[in-house]
Enzyme design. Sequence first.
Site, PDB file in Angstrom:
ATOM      1  N   GLY A  28       0.806  -1.214   0.000  1.00  0.00           N
ATOM      2  CA  GLY A  28       0.000   0.000   0.000  1.00  0.00           C
ATOM      3  C   GLY A  28       0.838   1.261   0.000  1.00  0.00           C
ATOM      4  N   GLY A  30       1.402   3.178  -2.507  1.00  0.00           N
ATOM      5  CA  GLY A  30       0.684   4.192  -3.268  1.00  0.00           C
ATOM      6  C   GLY A  30      -0.388   4.868  -2.443  1.00  0.00           C
ATOM      7  N   CYS A 398     -17.156   2.089 -22.465  1.00  0.00           N
ATOM      8  CA  CYS A 398     -16.271   1.733 -23.571  1.00  0.00           C
ATOM      9  C   CYS A 398     -16.801   0.499 -24.301  1.00  0.00           C
ATOM     10  CB  CYS A 398     -14.851   1.525 -23.052  1.00  0.00           C
ATOM     11  SG  CYS A 398     -13.609   1.495 -24.372  1.00  0.00           S
ATOM     12  N   HIS A 530     -14.342   6.511 -20.649  1.00  0.00           N
ATOM     13  CA  HIS A 530     -14.061   5.892 -19.350  1.00  0.00           C
ATOM     14  C   HIS A 530     -14.293   6.948 -18.263  1.00  0.00           C
ATOM     15  CE1 HIS A 530     -12.290   1.963 -20.446  1.00  0.00           C
ATOM     16  NE2 HIS A 530     -11.922   2.581 -21.553  1.00  0.00           N
ATOM     17  N   GLU A 532     -15.003   6.653 -15.293  1.00  0.00           N
ATOM     18  CA  GLU A 532     -14.500   6.264 -13.972  1.00  0.00           C
ATOM     19  C   GLU A 532     -13.190   6.965 -13.627  1.00  0.00           C
ATOM     20  OE1 GLU A 532     -13.055   2.885 -16.782  1.00  0.00           O
ATOM     21  OE2 GLU A 532     -14.739   4.279 -16.607  1.00  0.00           O
TER      22      GLU A 532
END
Length: 559
Positions: A28, A30, A398, A530, A532
């Site tokens: 973790g 990131g 998409c 996309h 998201e």
Amino acid sequence: MSTSRTTTNNKRHTKHVFVTGGVVSSLGKGLTAASLGQLLIARGLNVTMQKLDPYLNVDPGTMNPFEHGEVFVTEDGAETDLDLGHYERFLNRNLTANANVTTGKVYSTVIARERRGGYLGRTVQVIPHITDEIKARILAMGDPDEHGVVPDVVISEVGGTVGDIESQPFLEAARQVRQEIGRENCFFIHCSLVPYLATSGELKTKPTQHSVAELRSIGILPDALVLRCDREVPEALKTKIALMCDVDTDGVVSCPDSESIYTIPETLYHEHLDTFLIRRLDLPFRDVDWTGWRDLLDRVHHPEREITVGIVGKYVDLPDAYLSVVEAIRAAGYAHRTRTRITWITSDDCTTPAGAATALGGVDALVIPGGFGARGIEGKIAAVTYAREHRIPLLGLCLGLQCVVIEAARQAGLEQATSTEFDPGAAQPVISTMAEQQAAVSGQADLGGTMRLGSYPATLEQGSLVAQLYGITEVSERHRHRYEVNNAYRTQIGQRSPLIFSGTSPDGHLVEFVEYDRAVHPFLVATQAHPEYKSRPTQAHPLFSGLVAAALAAAVTDA
């Protein structure tokens, strides 16, 4: 008011923070880096982030999703590591291609420069030439942005684990950055695992000690340690680790597993990591403004309702392949004070009507995300049919839009409707290869970095559901595709099915959004984009918010 500097007031150095990892991967790093960035922003600082990836690929664009997980696309069209999605969501800012550095990019640049004679006949080596290129890319993150603002802090996450042979040039470059800009302008955070042994009932510190020793052996002395564990690390153990690793006690931070990733900034705040870093780097700051984040955490921990959202995909065995989709669904749930339970549905399980009924029967809403290749496509199309017939709210992304169009075309009498991606010799190719993608698809050009990538504008039909959701008719979304709706079939599909082409590129050529009339279906919407990628935990994307709202409305009606 932010204390960020502009090009007219550049007396203070940009501070560089490096986040490394030890013992095991997937700790973790990131999320730790992104959470720290969010904390510093809450203290009024301007923060940007960067991922240093040791793999030899130029980018993850051609990598198998099972190998790498999601490919996150930036506004400027870079195919990057999924951690950049975390960075954008936590920092609430758009990053660029410069925020993802890979070994492949670095070596490509250095070799190309050598071929042009840029090194004047010198022997090209890892040190100094590769490390110099890495350093240049790290330090470039401190340049002014498009508004002329120079970041106060650049946080660079070094991928992989200390000790990996691939990571060595990046760690050496980071060490040299500290030497060049001054130790007072650089801060190293090392994330390490503190395992719990159930048989002895103990937390073990030795792996962390060895990991720090490995880091010190290459010349990097960590300023802080973030201890990852499945439980709180006691103060006595933190003191021991501080002593054995030669780190200030205030710099040893416990970060146990949490129910939601969005609680990590609060965890680091209570452990005083931000204050320790600010003090060490002599950064200007203000008290933490938790207004927006505390409201988010209240919605995360105190939902009032609950729905189940099914994701119909090909790569569901690795949920990270759809990471931004999942976070966008959750963000939409937070906006409606709703817990969204994710159900993973393998598209192959939906191929038959009976299979679709079994797989989809218990969901309140469906998302059909992007993907590539023919495998599982009939299952995705069958999922669209099931959602249409049973009035289940559905959002296609998409490839999901292409499945919705194919399903509508078959309703319209085009029984052999398909895509040239799945059948190059299709008799009724309602989805076809984009003209500029022909060379890549035929193998005459590179596949990597050649799709329609990045942010593109679209115009929405006045009065359409998507226009209502966005609240405007001119929008911009990120894309990653090679195929498009075949305009030769648009009129026939529009006349013979309930499908509405509700959004196109500004010139009207590319179909960007489709939907069903609300008299036919409460919420069946799809986009070639996309969306998201642009969702934020504190600001749900309109399409995902609309999906959750439709599912909640359907639940009330059914009740």
